[in-house]
Design a protein around this motif. Structure first.
Motif, short mmCIF file in Angstrom:
data_model
loop_
_atom_site.label_atom_id
_atom_site.label_comp_id
_atom_site.label_asym_id
_atom_site.label_seq_id
_atom_site.Cartn_x
_atom_site.Cartn_y
_atom_site.Cartn_z
N THR A 1 0.83 -1.20 0.00
CA THR A 1 0.00 0.00 0.00
C THR A 1 0.87 1.25 0.00
O THR A 1 1.82 1.36 0.78
CB THR A 1 -0.91 0.02 1.24
OG1 THR A 1 -1.85 -1.05 1.16
CG2 THR A 1 -1.67 1.34 1.35
N LEU A 2 0.53 2.20 -0.87
CA LEU A 2 1.13 3.53 -0.86
C LEU A 2 0.07 4.51 -0.38
O LEU A 2 -1.03 4.56 -0.93
CB LEU A 2 1.59 3.92 -2.26
CG LEU A 2 2.06 5.38 -2.44
CD1 LEU A 2 3.30 5.66 -1.61
CD2 LEU A 2 2.33 5.68 -3.92
N LEU A 3 0.39 5.27 0.66
CA LEU A 3 -0.54 6.25 1.20
C LEU A 3 0.10 7.63 1.16
O LEU A 3 1.19 7.84 1.71
CB LEU A 3 -0.92 5.90 2.64
CG LEU A 3 -1.97 6.82 3.30
CD1 LEU A 3 -3.30 6.73 2.56
CD2 LEU A 3 -2.16 6.44 4.77
N VAL A 4 -0.57 8.56 0.48
CA VAL A 4 -0.09 9.93 0.33
C VAL A 4 -1.13 10.87 0.94
O VAL A 4 -2.31 10.80 0.59
CB VAL A 4 0.13 10.30 -1.15
CG1 VAL A 4 0.69 11.72 -1.27
CG2 VAL A 4 1.05 9.29 -1.82
N ILE A 5 -0.70 11.72 1.85
CA ILE A 5 -1.57 12.69 2.51
C ILE A 5 -0.87 14.04 2.49
O ILE A 5 0.33 14.12 2.78
CB ILE A 5 -1.86 12.31 3.98
CG1 ILE A 5 -2.28 10.85 4.12
CG2 ILE A 5 -2.91 13.23 4.59
CD1 ILE A 5 -2.16 10.31 5.52
N GLY A 6 -1.59 15.09 2.16
CA GLY A 6 -0.97 16.41 2.19
C GLY A 6 -1.99 17.51 2.02
O GLY A 6 -3.16 17.26 1.75
N HIS A 7 -1.54 18.73 2.18
CA HIS A 7 -2.41 19.89 2.00
C HIS A 7 -2.80 20.02 0.53
O HIS A 7 -1.94 20.09 -0.34
CB HIS A 7 -1.70 21.16 2.46
CG HIS A 7 -1.28 21.14 3.90
ND1 HIS A 7 -2.17 21.31 4.94
CD2 HIS A 7 -0.06 20.95 4.48
CE1 HIS A 7 -1.52 21.24 6.09
NE2 HIS A 7 -0.24 21.03 5.84
N ASP A 8 -4.09 20.05 0.27
CA ASP A 8 -4.58 20.15 -1.09
C ASP A 8 -4.42 21.57 -1.62
O ASP A 8 -4.40 22.55 -0.86
CB ASP A 8 -6.06 19.76 -1.12
CG ASP A 8 -6.58 19.61 -2.54
OD1 ASP A 8 -6.41 18.52 -3.11
OD2 ASP A 8 -7.16 20.58 -3.07
N SER A 9 -4.31 21.68 -2.93
CA SER A 9 -4.16 23.00 -3.55
C SER A 9 -5.32 23.94 -3.22
O SER A 9 -5.13 25.16 -3.12
CB SER A 9 -4.04 22.85 -5.07
OG SER A 9 -2.86 22.14 -5.40
N THR A 10 -6.51 23.38 -3.03
CA THR A 10 -7.66 24.23 -2.72
C THR A 10 -7.63 24.75 -1.29
O THR A 10 -8.43 25.63 -0.94
CB THR A 10 -8.98 23.46 -2.93
OG1 THR A 10 -9.02 22.34 -2.03
CG2 THR A 10 -9.11 22.96 -4.36
N ASN A 11 -6.71 24.25 -0.48
CA ASN A 11 -6.65 24.71 0.91
C ASN A 11 -6.32 26.21 1.00
O ASN A 11 -6.72 26.88 1.96
CB ASN A 11 -5.62 23.90 1.70
CG ASN A 11 -5.74 24.10 3.19
OD1 ASN A 11 -6.77 23.78 3.78
ND2 ASN A 11 -4.70 24.62 3.81
#
Length: 210
Positions: A134-144
């Motif tokens: 499993t690859l899990l990517v989490i981060g601040h979205d551009s719309t933030n």
């Protein structure tokens, strides 16, 4: 920010990101059987420690030696046996090449880089995934920037789920989830909330070997 800037930032705070694991990591990975995990841009190790406490063998990688020293101390006071299951590695996620197929889980949580650096880190992450991993990517979205609170204010280092999928096109992973998610951000004074942040969440999987 370069390595020295991040070292200084970590020295200036007791725990820059806190000790609790990311809630999306917990939600997405709590049911996975323990295996080998790679935490890219691990910071002070809060996610690596949570995984190790659940039986994972974890490589926690970050280019700030100060952050990883904090992580070692945090792990030593953490769940029994967790510290012995974590290898702390000072390296740059943009250039560190993991053992091909060496990990059952690769995590990139809030690693914010310009597009070329992000793509390089993601491609290395994909290379490290074992069959069924499993690859899990989490981060601040551009719309933030316009719709949320907190996070980097430079649009060049923000991304969307579609950006992540484009970066990983052709590497043989299947998409489990790719969406925007919201989380409540506490107020700086600890009373109430500052609002909601918008994050990008992508979960992918390398198919099992036939």
């Amino acid at each position: 920010m370069d390595r020295q800037d991040w070292d200084a930032r970590y020295r200036a705070a007791e725990l820059l990101w806190g000790a609790e694991p990311n809630r999306r990591l917990v939600r997405e990975c709590a049911d996975l059987p323990p295996g080998r995990a790679l935490d890219l841009a691990a910071g002070e190790g809060r996610n690596a420690i949570w995984l190790a406490g659940r039986g994972w063998q974890v490589t926690a990688l970050d280019f700030s030696a100060v952050a990883l020293e904090r992580g070692r101390a945090l792990a030593a006071a953490g769940p029994p046996g967790a510290a012995d299951r974590i290898t702390w590695t000072v390296a740059d996620a943009r250039t560190a090449a993991p053992v091909p197929g060496g990990y059952d889980l690769v995590l990139l949580a809030y690693l914010h880089l310009p597009a070329a650096g992000r793509r390089a880190a993601l491609r290395h992450a994909a290379d490290g995934l074992a069959p069924g991993g499993t690859l899990l990517v989490i981060g601040h979205d551009s719309t933030n920037l316009a719709e949320g609170v907190g996070g980097p204010q430079d649009p060049a280092v923000l991304f969307t789920p579609d950006d992540v999928l484009a970066d990983l096109a052709g590497v043989g992973l299947t998409t489990v989830r790719a969406e925007r998610v919201h989380r409540t951000v506490p107020a700086p004074d600890g009373h109430g909330t500052a609002g909601r942040a918008v994050d990008a969440l992508v979960r992918m999987r390398r198919p099992d070997t036939p």
